[in-house]
Design a protein around this motif. Structure first.
Motif, PDB file in Angstrom:
ATOM      1  N   GLU A   1       0.848  -1.286   0.046  1.00  0.00           N
ATOM      2  CA  GLU A   1      -0.069   0.004  -0.011  1.00  0.00           C
ATOM      3  C   GLU A   1       0.944   1.260   0.023  1.00  0.00           C
ATOM      4  OE1 GLU A   1      -3.740   1.806   2.548  1.00  0.00           O
ATOM      5  OE2 GLU A   1      -2.918  -0.062   3.045  1.00  0.00           O
TER       6      GLU A   1
ATOM      7  N   GLU B   1      12.109  -2.724  10.286  1.00  0.00           N
ATOM      8  CA  GLU B   1      10.800  -2.612  11.095  1.00  0.00           C
ATOM      9  C   GLU B   1       9.673  -2.067   9.966  1.00  0.00           C
ATOM     10  OE1 GLU B   1      11.320   2.028  12.469  1.00  0.00           O
ATOM     11  OE2 GLU B   1      11.385   0.718  13.915  1.00  0.00           O
ATOM     12  N   TYR B   2      10.161  -1.638   8.816  1.00  0.00           N
ATOM     13  CA  TYR B   2       9.082  -0.964   7.894  1.00  0.00           C
ATOM     14  C   TYR B   2       8.489  -2.326   7.108  1.00  0.00           C
ATOM     15  CZ  TYR B   2      10.955   3.527   8.243  1.00  0.00           C
ATOM     16  OH  TYR B   2      11.305   4.687   8.571  1.00  0.00           O
TER      17      TYR B   2
ATOM     18  N   ASP C   1       7.267  -5.122   8.452  1.00  0.00           N
ATOM     19  CA  ASP C   1       6.326  -5.747   9.417  1.00  0.00           C
ATOM     20  C   ASP C   1       4.927  -5.970   9.045  1.00  0.00           C
ATOM     21  OD1 ASP C   1       5.556  -3.263   9.639  1.00  0.00           O
ATOM     22  OD2 ASP C   1       6.041  -3.266  12.195  1.00  0.00           O
ATOM     23  N   GLY C   2       4.695  -5.559   7.793  1.00  0.00           N
ATOM     24  CA  GLY C   2       3.329  -5.451   7.554  1.00  0.00           C
ATOM     25  C   GLY C   2       2.440  -4.496   7.654  1.00  0.00           C
ATOM     26  N   LYS C   3       2.843  -3.659   8.774  1.00  0.00           N
ATOM     27  CA  LYS C   3       1.965  -2.375   9.098  1.00  0.00           C
ATOM     28  C   LYS C   3       2.283  -1.333   8.297  1.00  0.00           C
ATOM     29  CE  LYS C   3       2.103  -4.044  13.899  1.00  0.00           C
ATOM     30  NZ  LYS C   3       2.510  -3.836  15.116  1.00  0.00           N
ATOM     31  N   ILE C   4       1.416  -0.232   8.437  1.00  0.00           N
ATOM     32  CA  ILE C   4       1.527   0.937   7.646  1.00  0.00           C
ATOM     33  C   ILE C   4       2.419   2.210   8.467  1.00  0.00           C
ATOM     34  CG2 ILE C   4       0.315   3.095   6.690  1.00  0.00           C
ATOM     35  CD1 ILE C   4      -2.227   1.469   6.274  1.00  0.00           C
ATOM     36  N   HIS C   5       3.567   2.561   7.634  1.00  0.00           N
ATOM     37  CA  HIS C   5       4.313   3.454   8.336  1.00  0.00           C
ATOM     38  C   HIS C   5       4.229   4.628   7.725  1.00  0.00           C
ATOM     39  CE1 HIS C   5       6.183   0.292  11.076  1.00  0.00           C
ATOM     40  NE2 HIS C   5       6.013  -0.352   9.986  1.00  0.00           N
TER      41      HIS C   5
ATOM     42  N   ASN D   1       2.497   7.168   3.185  1.00  0.00           N
ATOM     43  CA  ASN D   1       2.046   5.873   3.969  1.00  0.00           C
ATOM     44  C   ASN D   1       2.260   4.831   3.225  1.00  0.00           C
ATOM     45  OD1 ASN D   1       1.037   7.355   6.235  1.00  0.00           O
ATOM     46  ND2 ASN D   1      -0.932   7.696   5.348  1.00  0.00           N
TER      47      ASN D   1
ATOM     48  N   SER E   1       3.058   0.272   3.341  1.00  0.00           N
ATOM     49  CA  SER E   1       3.168  -0.930   3.866  1.00  0.00           C
ATOM     50  C   SER E   1       3.796  -1.997   2.896  1.00  0.00           C
ATOM     51  CB  SER E   1       1.967  -1.478   4.370  1.00  0.00           C
ATOM     52  OG  SER E   1       0.964  -1.841   3.305  1.00  0.00           O
TER      53      SER E   1
END
Length: 323
Positions: free
Chosen positions: A162, A191-192, A194-198, A223, A225
């Motif tokens: 995303e 850490e980017y 990990d599948g989460k949105i950053h 944003n 992911s």
């Protein structure tokens, strides 16, 4: 002064008009004498007056901006006026400015204006004028390139899942915007992944990879992911269903390609990929075509299609083989 008074005595006392005129003259002379002797004209120099740029917002509303100007941010001014007025004068009572309301694109030389209280006059200004470089403001949209550090991709396939936004609008002086080659978001931390949105900052770069300063962005970060896959090279196995016509046999089966690279979250237990079955029931001649791969859930072909070419060579059995 004494000689002047002696001359006055010689006038006829009966000449009223002459006496009135002479009285006025005497009064003016005396007033001038008193004022100049008690509050004489003087000079005073003020240094490091802040230089104000007037109507800069109007300039930008017209689509232009100041790219550069002379280094002088302050001016010095020598003022003339009565001593009493100068003594009570504070630096805050004086304003040094240039007006950019009517400048044109290119190099402009603008006179420095000095505003002073009534009765104070400007004797000298340093510098007298300021040079400005005025340029047109331009705006354009550019895609954001995602650059992932190679150490994060070691043995893995990292894909953007995303991204918002995918383009960023930049604006600024034409000469600066023309230096921009690309906009990048650089990913160098695990850490980017990990599948989460950053939120990831973006960088505006020139062709040499250096940051371009003086650019306005409608978004300073994006944003992001990611999806992280394993990759593996495996063999392809052709599956068939049915029986050839009686008396015929398959002499050769070929696949192109006979190996593929697959991707997925976990590929440890996968050693080969089979095709969907090809129907060979009762065929008496060679057969070729395309067939899809029977991929397990969550597994895809990496950088390719899930269809391969096959060929099955069919010929009659040797009669001696039946004996």
């Amino acid at each position: 002064m004494n000689s002047f008074l002696e001359k006055l005595k010689k006038f006829d006392d009966k000449s009223d008009n002459k006496l009135i005129i002479l009285s006025i003259i005497v009064a003016v002379v005396m007033w001038t004498f008193v004022t100049t002797s008690t509050n004489p004209t003087a000079n005073r120099t003020f240094r490091n007056l802040p230089l104000i740029i007037q109507n800069q917002d109007k300039l930008e509303d017209n689509g232009y901006t100041i790219v550069s100007k002379d280094e002088a941010n302050t001016v010095s001014v020598r003022l003339t006026g009565s001593r009493n007025n100068l003594i009570g004068l504070d630096q805050s009572d004086i304003q040094a400015s240039i007006n950019v309301a009517n400048v044109k694109e290119g190099i402009n030389s603008l006179d420095v204006n000095i505003d002073t209280p009534t009765g104070i006059y400007v004797d000298h200004i340093d510098p007298k004028s300021i040079n400005l470089n005025i340029q047109r403001i331009i705006t354009k949209s550019m895609p954001v390139n995602i650059v992932i550090d190679d150490k994060l991709k070691d043995g893995k396939l990292v894909e953007v899942n995303e991204q918002r936004p995918k383009e960023i609008q930049i604006s600024g002086p034409e000469s600066i915007i023309n230096k921009v080659d690309r906009i990048e978001a650089y990913i160098n931390d695990a850490e980017y992944l990990d599948g989460k949105i950053h939120n990831v900052n973006v960088n505006v770069l020139d062709k040499g990879g250096k940051t371009v300063e003086g650019v306005d962005l409608d978004h300073k970060d994006i944003n992001l992911s990611f999806l992280v896959y394993e990759t593996k090279k495996v063999k392809v196995e052709l599956k068939v269903r049915g029986e050839l016509a009686e008396g015929y046999q398959a002499s050769l089966k070929t696949l192109r390609p006979d190996q593929i690279v697959i991707k997925g979250q976990s590929l440890k237990n996968i050693s080969k990929i089979s095709t969907f079955p090809v129907n060979v029931s009762n065929i008496k001649a060679s057969k070729s075509g395309e067939v899809k791969l029977d991929l397990p859930d969550g597994v895809e072909v990496y950088d390719g299609e899930d269809v391969i070419n096959y060929r099955i060579d069919v010929n009659k059995k040797d009669s001696s083989e039946d004996e």
